[in-house]
Design an enzyme around this catalytic site. Sequence first.
Site, PDB file in Angstrom:
ATOM      1  N   ASN A 191       2.028   9.016   3.892  1.00  0.00           N
ATOM      2  CA  ASN A 191       3.344   8.704   4.444  1.00  0.00           C
ATOM      3  C   ASN A 191       3.688   7.288   4.006  1.00  0.00           C
ATOM      4  OD1 ASN A 191       5.573   8.103   5.968  1.00  0.00           O
ATOM      5  ND2 ASN A 191       4.547   8.279   7.964  1.00  0.00           N
ATOM      6  N   TRP A 192       4.619   7.195   3.075  1.00  0.00           N
ATOM      7  CA  TRP A 192       4.936   5.865   2.519  1.00  0.00           C
ATOM      8  C   TRP A 192       5.892   5.079   3.418  1.00  0.00           C
ATOM      9  CZ3 TRP A 192       5.604   6.851  -3.531  1.00  0.00           C
ATOM     10  CH2 TRP A 192       4.354   7.181  -4.058  1.00  0.00           C
ATOM     11  N   LYS A 193       6.353   5.698   4.499  1.00  0.00           N
ATOM     12  CA  LYS A 193       7.241   5.004   5.445  1.00  0.00           C
ATOM     13  C   LYS A 193       8.375   4.307   4.673  1.00  0.00           C
ATOM     14  CE  LYS A 193       3.460   4.815   8.709  1.00  0.00           C
ATOM     15  NZ  LYS A 193       2.803   4.145   9.816  1.00  0.00           N
TER      16      LYS A 193
ATOM     17  N   GLY B  87      -1.014   6.161   6.249  1.00  0.00           N
ATOM     18  CA  GLY B  87       0.107   5.245   6.057  1.00  0.00           C
ATOM     19  C   GLY B  87      -0.258   4.165   5.051  1.00  0.00           C
ATOM     20  N   GLY B  88      -0.635   2.996   5.570  1.00  0.00           N
ATOM     21  CA  GLY B  88      -0.887   1.814   4.741  1.00  0.00           C
ATOM     22  C   GLY B  88      -1.746   2.072   3.514  1.00  0.00           C
TER      23      GLY B  88
ATOM     24  N   GLU C 273      -1.817  11.653  15.702  1.00  0.00           N
ATOM     25  CA  GLU C 273      -1.774  10.234  15.374  1.00  0.00           C
ATOM     26  C   GLU C 273      -1.694   9.424  16.663  1.00  0.00           C
ATOM     27  OE1 GLU C 273      -0.307   9.566  11.094  1.00  0.00           O
ATOM     28  OE2 GLU C 273       1.461   9.622  12.365  1.00  0.00           O
TER      29      GLU C 273
ATOM     30  N   GLY D  71      -1.538   1.660  12.012  1.00  0.00           N
ATOM     31  CA  GLY D  71      -1.254   0.337  11.444  1.00  0.00           C
ATOM     32  C   GLY D  71      -2.013  -0.800  12.109  1.00  0.00           C
TER      33      GLY D  71
ATOM     34  N   SER E  67      -4.922   4.457  10.780  1.00  0.00           N
ATOM     35  CA  SER E  67      -5.897   3.581  10.127  1.00  0.00           C
ATOM     36  C   SER E  67      -6.968   4.336   9.345  1.00  0.00           C
ATOM     37  CB  SER E  67      -6.526   2.625  11.144  1.00  0.00           C
ATOM     38  OG  SER E  67      -5.518   1.818  11.743  1.00  0.00           O
TER      39      SER E  67
END
Length: 251
Positions: A11-13, A236-237, A169, A175, A215
């Site tokens: 998920n590149w947000k 994510g990150g 999640e 994050g 994470s």
Amino acid sequence: MEYRIPLIAGNWKMFKNCNEAVDAATQLLDLVSDIENVDILIAPPFTSLAVVSEVVRNTRIDLGAQDIYWEKEGAFTGEISAPMLISAGCQYVIIGHSERRQYFGETNETVNKKIKATSSSGLIPILCVGETEAQRDEKKTFSVLDKQIEKGLEDLTFDEHHSLVIAYEPVWAIGTGKSATPEQVQEVHAFLRDMIEKRFGNMLAKATRILYGGSVKPENVSELMALPDVDGALVGGASLNPDSFSKIIHF
Ligand code: 13P
């Protein structure tokens, strides 16, 4: 024999412009050329979907959107429909991400409408659920998840459920660098699979992929993927960098 193909989703947000997204997808494609038996998904921002789809079309990498609106078309300024996402090359849609619930007024009711519109269009919905830190501290984790699943999937037929993916999640792990422990993850995933079984029966419960997100990194992915009810990750990150995302895909 029960077998679910693992799904590793990025998920590149709200990161990467069109050029950066094309570059990252191109690099990732090269890095995962040896991968078999793992489904790979990237979900760039809306603006990059069409250009990234040119890179990943007919490859191992699938394309997903980060949100959707339930109407097909109309005077709904700023919204994007299922037929539009299909024409941009998407196969998946992330729905009900905690950031949408937290900052943009997403509710279990709007999630339900989005899930139905997505399933009936042929796109695959990824329903995100998860408790906040305060809810976990107050021992409300399971009642929160129960409500998110019950309301989110309300009136969904067996056929509509068929392709559904669920992502657990925990909000406190997103994050923050602080992943849930394997025990916490397995406990929740088993609970979610049990809920699917009660609603839709054993066959669908065994077929439904349940991803963990929060994470996930190259360093912790293998212990999470080893858990019996974890069928993939929503990252994510660490999905923004092709090298680290590729390491996660090679769990
Ligand atoms: P992080 O991997 O950055 O914690 O984000 C998880 C997430 O929200 C994926 O949807």
